[in-house]
Design an enzyme around this catalytic site. Structure first.
Site, PDB file in Angstrom:
ATOM      1  N   HIS A  24       1.021  -0.987   0.059  1.00 53.46           N
ATOM      2  CA  HIS A  24      -0.094   0.074  -0.241  1.00 53.46           C
ATOM      3  C   HIS A  24       1.396   1.178   0.415  1.00 53.46           C
ATOM      4  O   HIS A  24       0.586   2.335  -1.044  1.00 53.46           O
ATOM      5  CB  HIS A  24      -1.183  -0.040   1.099  1.00 53.46           C
ATOM      6  CG  HIS A  24      -1.426   1.276   1.570  1.00 53.46           C
ATOM      7  ND1 HIS A  24      -3.245   0.965   0.911  1.00 53.46           N
ATOM      8  CD2 HIS A  24      -1.407   2.256   2.026  1.00 53.46           C
ATOM      9  CE1 HIS A  24      -3.557   2.418   1.129  1.00 53.46           C
ATOM     10  NE2 HIS A  24      -3.178   3.304   1.716  1.00 53.46           N
ATOM     11  N   GLU A  25       1.446   1.167   0.919  1.00 53.72           N
ATOM     12  CA  GLU A  25       2.692   2.818   0.974  1.00 53.72           C
ATOM     13  C   GLU A  25       3.551   2.973  -0.157  1.00 53.72           C
ATOM     14  O   GLU A  25       4.057   3.674  -0.781  1.00 53.72           O
ATOM     15  CB  GLU A  25       2.990   2.600   2.930  1.00 53.72           C
ATOM     16  CG  GLU A  25       2.208   2.568   3.761  1.00 53.72           C
ATOM     17  CD  GLU A  25       1.103   4.157   3.496  1.00 53.72           C
ATOM     18  OE1 GLU A  25       1.812   4.732   2.368  1.00 53.72           O
ATOM     19  OE2 GLU A  25       0.309   3.680   4.430  1.00 53.72           O
ATOM     20  N   HIS A  28       2.115   4.097  -3.109  1.00 55.34           N
ATOM     21  CA  HIS A  28       1.725   5.781  -2.759  1.00 55.34           C
ATOM     22  C   HIS A  28       3.034   6.439  -2.937  1.00 55.34           C
ATOM     23  O   HIS A  28       3.082   7.685  -4.466  1.00 55.34           O
ATOM     24  CB  HIS A  28       1.664   6.103  -1.715  1.00 55.34           C
ATOM     25  CG  HIS A  28       0.339   5.933  -0.864  1.00 55.34           C
ATOM     26  ND1 HIS A  28      -1.046   6.415  -1.740  1.00 55.34           N
ATOM     27  CD2 HIS A  28      -0.245   5.259   0.467  1.00 55.34           C
ATOM     28  CE1 HIS A  28      -2.115   5.986  -1.065  1.00 55.34           C
ATOM     29  NE2 HIS A  28      -1.325   5.773  -0.199  1.00 55.34           N
TER      30      HIS A  28
END
Length: 216
Positions: A24-25, A28
């Site tokens: 997820h990170e 980003h």
């Protein structure tokens, strides 16, 4: 005395959550980098190594205590650094939206792997650990995708909603953002009892599992 089975389940859930939050990170950071903002890259966050993303409290302690929440360190961005051909609002939409999208893609990938194993190497599914791993990743990533899309700051969905709102609604949105953390806390405490959260999570999880069944 601590139940060893419960302890093992907590550790297994922690591992799955760390893997999912890392993707997820990283997503980003990757999207920001693709748009021209190298802030996350310079901070060492453009990586699938979980260690730079781990928040001791949110990524380790809370999941081990079976809390219904977990988070990683937010990826630093400076959207004023994006390419000139990309609007800041568009960049915010893409960078924020990429997190939940990555969780959905990871869930789908696990479903495809599970389906392929069932079709071409069914003996591999005799190992319960493989099924637990893939099914656990599908469930956790379905939950992360839906939860992070809630239009509540500081979740990704809050940033997406803010980027899509017409300018005339910005003052009202900024006022909402001041007490949004309390709304978010209520959502976390009520958890699965909220149909607007549990229903879409179960829908996404079921849809992803149907991919595995279709392939198998």
């Amino acid at each position: 005395m601590l139940d060893s089975g419960l302890a093992l389940q907590s550790v297994a859930n922690l591992i799955l959550l760390v893997l999912s939050l890392t993707v997820h990170e990283f997503s980003h950071a990757w999207m920001a980098w693709r748009l021209g903002d190298d802030t996350a890259q310079r901070a060492g966050r453009l990586t699938l190594n979980p260690i730079p993303h781990i928040d001791l409290f949110g990524t380790i302690l809370l999941p081990l205590l079976n809390a219904p929440i977990g988070w990683a360190k937010p990826v630093p961005t400076n959207l004023s650094r994006v390419r000139r051909d990309v609007k800041v609002s568009t960049a915010e939409l893409l960078v924020s939206g990429m997190g939940p999208i990555s969780n959905l893609l990871l869930a789908i990938l696990c479903a495809v792997i599970l389906g392929l194993l069932a079709r071409f190497a069914p003996s591999a599914l005799g190992n319960a650990g493989v099924v637990v791993l893939l099914n656990g990743l599908m469930r956790i990533n379905a939950a992360l995708c839906v939860f992070n899309l809630l239009p509540i700051p500081p979740l990704d969905g809050g940033h997406v909603a803010g980027a899509l709102l017409p300018y005339r609604f910005r003052p009202a949105w900024d006022r909402f953002a001041t007490f949004a953390p309390f709304v978010l806390l209520g959502v976390i405490l009520l958890g699965g009892r909220l149909p607007f959260l549990s229903v879409p999570i179960n829908f996404v999880y079921g849809a992803v599992r149907s991919i595995a069944y279709a392939i198998a």
